[in-house]
Motif scaffolding. Structure first.
Motif, PDB file in Angstrom:
ATOM      1  N   LEU A 181      87.465 117.970  24.503  1.00 18.67           N
ATOM      2  CA  LEU A 181      86.471 117.218  25.278  1.00 18.67           C
ATOM      3  C   LEU A 181      86.961 116.896  26.682  1.00 18.67           C
ATOM      4  O   LEU A 181      86.240 117.066  27.662  1.00 18.67           O
TER       5      LEU A 181
ATOM      6  N   SER B  63      83.052 112.732  17.885  1.00 21.93           N
ATOM      7  CA  SER B  63      81.642 112.454  18.175  1.00 21.93           C
ATOM      8  C   SER B  63      81.437 111.079  18.805  1.00 21.93           C
ATOM      9  O   SER B  63      80.389 110.818  19.378  1.00 21.93           O
TER      10      SER B  63
ATOM     11  N   VAL C 171      81.368 111.800  22.684  1.00 25.11           N
ATOM     12  CA  VAL C 171      80.430 112.807  23.199  1.00 25.11           C
ATOM     13  C   VAL C 171      79.051 112.163  23.323  1.00 25.11           C
ATOM     14  O   VAL C 171      78.538 111.593  22.353  1.00 25.11           O
TER      15      VAL C 171
ATOM     16  N   ARG D 177      74.905 115.705  25.590  1.00 22.08           N
ATOM     17  CA  ARG D 177      75.802 116.843  25.804  1.00 22.08           C
ATOM     18  C   ARG D 177      75.692 117.857  24.664  1.00 22.08           C
ATOM     19  O   ARG D 177      76.082 119.011  24.811  1.00 22.08           O
TER      20      ARG D 177
END
Lengths: 196, 156
Positions: free
Chosen positions: A36, B57, B60, B64
């Motif tokens: 990420l 998660s 995010v 996205r």
């Protein structure tokens, strides 16, 4: 956007830097996090703890900023915060030997100190990060290594790094501890380069 | 805002806020295997796959994930169950809270590297925290599972 994990797994960049690109990110939290977090986020933030900034500074990379244009990572790290956009990071493709070492209190924590040494035609660039301030670059201005890297000259250069680099205290370690570790990591990185 | 994505193999249209996190979106869809552990992207309990890559998660934005394929443990049942038995056989499940995230990340490791060394296993799973165990039972479980899979491959 390039993730830290892409940096870690990029065959060309890791061949160019003898896997220092992978080494500099491998302890950052975990694989999921590195899928990420982006290189741009790490570099543009110029965080004091940044492994990534330390690495790119040592290999003498440049950043292309939308407004300011091309600037070396070393200069960029010293600039005040400005509103700009990081367009790309440019790594010079040239023969060089790179070694990356960091000291951490636990495996996936921020570094207590980071050290990346790159040796190329322009000499030795020794970047110290997580001082805990932003990374800085030292060169061999005293010609300690001009006769080559031996255990003795590596130690002398490590002592020079310890005496020269400015470190500070934070929750993770004292400035005094960091100063000593900086010299040790610089010496070990040089020995690593010499033994290849 | 409205987004479209693929969740566990099925198309999903969802109405989200710009600041909705992926963890909240998937839990709202009933994927309760996705755990909120640290909520600072450090513990790995909220691990899901996005386009086959394991991600956190809680770190995010749901926006996205628009246009991407998201898989949670609910979408991996057969394979995950087989692997989880090997973890359980070594006593690696204690409170079980870290387990879904651990399984999702271990599965990602097996996809990337079918024959990892112990060092590679530890490095890949370093971002999955377990506060009950000392990780030794998980490592044994993974190695037993891999040996079983390789034995099965050789037998076929």
């Amino acid at each position: 956007m390039v993730t830290l994990r892409q940096l870690e797994r990029h065959a060309g960049l890791n061949e160019l830097t003898q896997a220092a690109a992978a080494e500099c990110v491998k302890s950052i939290v975990g694989v999921q996090f590195r899928n990420l977090a982006t290189v741009g986020g790490s570099v543009y933030g110029r965080f004091g703890f940044s492994d990534v900034l330390t690495f790119f500074m040592a290999v003498n990379a440049q950043v292309e900023l939308y407004h300011r244009g091309l600037v070396s990572v070393e200069e960029f790290a010293q600039l005040p915060d400005e509103r700009d956009i990081l367009v790309r990071v440019i790594v010079p493709r040239r023969p060089q030997q790179v070694a990356y070492l960091s000291r951490r209190n636990t495996r996936t924590d921020f570094p207590v100190l980071a050290c990346c040494i790159a040796q190329s035609g322009e000499g030795v660039r020794c970047c110290i990060g997580a001082r805990p301030g932003r990374a800085v670059c030292l060169t061999d201005e005293k010609d300690i290594l001009s006769g080559g890297v031996t255990p003795e000259t590596a130690k002398a250069f490590g002592d020079y790094v310890s005496q020269t680099v400015k470190t500070g205290d934070n929750l993770r370690a004292s400035g005094e501890y960091r100063r000593r570790i900086a010299g040790v990591l610089a010496r070990r990185a040089l020995i690593q380069l010499a033994e290849r | 805002m409205r987004i479209e994505l693929n969740l566990n193999g099925k198309p999903l249209q969802a109405e989200i806020q710009p600041d909705t996190l992926l963890i909240d979106l998937v839990r709202k869809q009933g994927c309760y295997s996705v755990k909120r552990g640290c909520e600072t992207s450090n513990c790995g309990a909220c691990t899901v796959w996005m386009d086959e890559q394991p991600v956190l998660s809680c770190g995010v934005l749901a926006a996205r994930a628009a246009g991407h394929r998201v898989v949670t443990l609910e979408g991996m049942q057969g394979e995950a169950e087989e692997f989880a038995k090997f973890l359980a056989a070594q006593g690696a499940d204690q409170c079980g809270f870290c387990n879904p995230g651990y399984v999702m990340n271990a599965m990602a490791l097996f996809r990337e590297n079918a024959d990892p060394t112990e060092e590679e296993i530890r490095a890949y799973l370093a971002g999955n925290l377990c506060r009950c165990s000392g990780y030794e039972s998980q490592i044994r479980g993974i190695q037993a599972y891999l040996a079983y899979k390789q034995g099965k491959g050789a037998a076929q």
